[in-house]
Scaffold this active site. Structure first.
Site, PDB file in Angstrom:
ATOM      1  N   PHE A 138       4.600   0.645  -3.904  1.00  0.00           N
ATOM      2  CA  PHE A 138       2.940   1.770  -4.307  1.00  0.00           C
ATOM      3  C   PHE A 138       2.092   1.021  -3.918  1.00  0.00           C
ATOM      4  O   PHE A 138       1.736  -0.726  -4.031  1.00  0.00           O
ATOM      5  CB  PHE A 138       3.117   1.844  -5.569  1.00  0.00           C
ATOM      6  CG  PHE A 138       2.241   2.470  -6.358  1.00  0.00           C
ATOM      7  CD1 PHE A 138       2.135   3.941  -6.453  1.00  0.00           C
ATOM      8  CD2 PHE A 138       0.615   2.188  -6.754  1.00  0.00           C
ATOM      9  CE1 PHE A 138       1.010   4.547  -6.395  1.00  0.00           C
ATOM     10  CE2 PHE A 138      -0.323   2.911  -6.491  1.00  0.00           C
ATOM     11  CZ  PHE A 138       0.019   3.605  -6.970  1.00  0.00           C
ATOM     12  N   ASP A 223       0.459  -7.507  -0.916  1.00  0.00           N
ATOM     13  CA  ASP A 223      -0.285  -6.654  -1.665  1.00  0.00           C
ATOM     14  C   ASP A 223      -0.027  -7.138  -3.196  1.00  0.00           C
ATOM     15  O   ASP A 223       0.563  -7.020  -3.582  1.00  0.00           O
ATOM     16  CB  ASP A 223       0.029  -4.936  -1.887  1.00  0.00           C
ATOM     17  CG  ASP A 223      -0.667  -4.028  -2.939  1.00  0.00           C
ATOM     18  OD1 ASP A 223      -1.462  -4.678  -3.359  1.00  0.00           O
ATOM     19  OD2 ASP A 223      -0.794  -2.658  -2.077  1.00  0.00           O
ATOM     20  N   LYS A 252      -7.793  -4.582  -8.725  1.00  0.00           N
ATOM     21  CA  LYS A 252      -7.704  -4.372 -10.401  1.00  0.00           C
ATOM     22  C   LYS A 252      -8.563  -5.375 -11.332  1.00  0.00           C
ATOM     23  O   LYS A 252      -9.608  -5.489 -11.655  1.00  0.00           O
ATOM     24  CB  LYS A 252      -6.519  -4.266 -10.595  1.00  0.00           C
ATOM     25  CG  LYS A 252      -5.537  -3.334 -10.338  1.00  0.00           C
ATOM     26  CD  LYS A 252      -4.065  -2.626 -10.506  1.00  0.00           C
ATOM     27  CE  LYS A 252      -3.593  -1.452 -10.468  1.00  0.00           C
ATOM     28  NZ  LYS A 252      -2.088  -0.600  -9.663  1.00  0.00           N
TER      29      LYS A 252
HETATM   30  C1  LIG Z   1      -2.833  -0.252  -8.603  1.00  0.00           C
HETATM   31  C2  LIG Z   1      -2.538  -0.151  -7.343  1.00  0.00           C
HETATM   32  C3  LIG Z   1      -3.036  -0.286  -5.556  1.00  0.00           C
HETATM   33  C4  LIG Z   1      -3.540   0.996  -6.747  1.00  0.00           C
HETATM   34  O1  LIG Z   1      -5.155   0.309  -6.853  1.00  0.00           O
HETATM   35  P1  LIG Z   1      -5.909   1.378  -7.066  1.00  0.00           P
HETATM   36  O2  LIG Z   1      -7.463   0.836  -6.940  1.00  0.00           O
HETATM   37  O3  LIG Z   1      -6.031   2.496  -7.383  1.00  0.00           O
HETATM   38  O4  LIG Z   1      -6.792   2.667  -5.736  1.00  0.00           O
HETATM   39  C5  LIG Z   1      -2.292  -0.840  -4.894  1.00  0.00           C
HETATM   40  N1  LIG Z   1      -1.158  -1.608  -4.736  1.00  0.00           N
HETATM   41  C6  LIG Z   1      -0.848  -1.645  -5.870  1.00  0.00           C
HETATM   42  C7  LIG Z   1       0.407  -2.927  -5.665  1.00  0.00           C
HETATM   43  C8  LIG Z   1      -0.917  -1.440  -6.400  1.00  0.00           C
HETATM   44  O5  LIG Z   1      -0.612  -1.943  -8.244  1.00  0.00           O
END
Ligand SMILES: *Cc1c(COP(=O)(O)O)cnc(C)c1O
Length: 397
Positions: A138, A223, A252
């Site tokens: 994700f 990520d 985040k």
């Molecule tokens: C939440 C998340 C995203 C996307 O972030 P948004 O601010 O919702 O665009 C990308 N990668 C990971 C691992 C995430 O948990």
């Protein structure tokens, strides 16, 4: 509350299926609904509020900045962005950072950087770059990012997709090596798959991944939008693995639950591919975002939230494992990122989230079977004990 829910559902696109609660106030690890009922927030906005709701230091930084200037655009310098990026580079050890707003934008930025680095530095032919990703990943919701999702629902109807991505099994280093070609520029990977169900990779996997990517001159992009900033018991997950990625994506909790702030970090060599006009964002790096992010990082460091996450995460997972519920298939965790997988024969995780909601605990299922617990990192043992009692209750009915 029903009236508010009806109005919301009437006017909002139905791209979410929220639990039936209307939140109106938050402080620390607690939130209150419209009727004043109190809940322990065990989701923390998917880790966007690791520091706890309305952390006084972050709120103060936001207020102070709002009294001065909030946005300048990158057409001009502002007096906050340098301080923010210098702190971020300092705590991660990277040379340079590029600020964006949401996680998905930062992921897109890393893809652009990797492709251009591949072309300009590694010498991959124009329009030939390949990026390897992992099954069950994700990384966000843009068209390019869903192009390499393995989740059918995220893709159906949204094509055509962006080419140039190859997906391999998460946790299998040999499959990764087999997928590398002369056109491979990067591997984009989550150190722990969050939305995928809190999937912790096998011991030694990331070390092999690092060795393979280095040998083939493939950029390793972590990520850490969800796993970063203390969530997994270290400031960043790569510290667990005793490796360093070539590029790091944060988001985040970087915005302290107040404001969307994300960033990509890398070396001089990689970031150097961006020339004025190559990439940008109207809001990225604005003074309000920068002030909030600086305060958000400082709170994580000064309050030793990574250490707390490690200790309390271990405690929480231990207490959950002692519960021996017949409904639980597996409990997976790293720091305060905890997944309880429910056996298929016992229904979906959603049902248990609804029951926990009645008991005063907010959490959300991820995919069908996993309950994910990612409370604010300021949570204490007392609150964990209280929650474990309720979880035990619900999982033994
Ligand atoms: C939440 C998340 C995203 C996307 O972030 P948004 O601010 O919702 O665009 C990308 N990668 C990971 C691992 C995430 O948990």
């Amino acid at each position: 509350m029903q009236k508010i829910i009806s109005e919301t559902e009437r006017y909002s696109a139905r791209n979410y299926h929220p639990l039936p609660v209307v939140l109106a106030k938050g402080e620390g690890v607690w939130v209150w609904d419209k009727n004043g009922k109190k809940y322990l927030d065990m989701l923390a906005a998917y880790s966007a509020v690791n520091q706890g709701h309305r952390h006084p230091k972050i709120i103060q930084a936001a207020k102070d900045q709002m009294e001065r200037i909030t946005i300048t655009s990158r057409a001009f310098h502002n007096d906050k962005m340098g301080e923010f990026l210098s702190l971020l580079c300092d705590v991660t050890g990277f040379d340079k950072a590029l600020p964006m707003n949401t996680g998905a934008e930062a992921v897109e930025t890393s893809i652009k950087a990797a492709r251009k680095w591949g072309n300009k530095v590694k010498g991959v032919a124009e329009n030939r770059a390949e990026i390897i990703v992992c099954d069950n990943n994700f990384h966000g919701r843009t068209v390019t990012i869903i192009s390499f999702s393995s989740e059918e629902q995220y893709k159906t109807g949204f094509g055509p997709f962006t080419p140039g991505f190859i997906s391999v099994e998460f946790g299998d280093a040999q499959k990764l090596e087999e997928a590398i070609s002369e056109n491979t520029v990067a591997l984009l990977i989550e150190p722990v798959q969050g939305e995928g169900g809190v999937i912790v990779p096998p011991e030694g996997y990331m070390k092999k991944v690092r060795e393979i990517t280095e040998r083939h001159r493939v950029l390793l992009i972590f990520d850490e939008i969800q796993t970063g900033l203390g969530r997994t018991g270290e400031l960043f997950s790569y510290i667990h693995e005793k490796i360093r990625p070539d590029m790091l994506i944060v988001g985040k909790a970087l915005g302290g639950g107040v404001y969307p702030v994300s960033a990509v970090l890398s070396s001089e060599e990689v970031m150097g591919v961006f020339k004025p006009g190559d990439h940008g964002s109207t809001f990225g790096g604005n003074p309000l975002a920068s002030a909030v992010a600086t305060a958000s990082i400082k709170v994580i460091l000064n309050e030793k939230l990574s250490e707390k996450s490690k200790e309390n995460g271990r405690y929480f997972a231990q207490r959950l494992k002692e519960m021996e519920s017949p409904m639980v298939k597996e409990i997976r965790s790293r720091g305060l990122m905890i997944g309880i997988e429910i056996k298929k024969s016992c229904g979906t995780a959603r049902k248990y989230c609804e029951l926990l909601l009645e008991e005063g605990i907010l959490c959300k299922e991820t995919h069908d079977q996993t309950l994910r617990f990612t409370p604010p990192l300021i949570i204490g043992k007392e609150e964990i004990d209280w929650a474990v009692g309720k979880i035990k209750d619900v999982l033994s009915r």
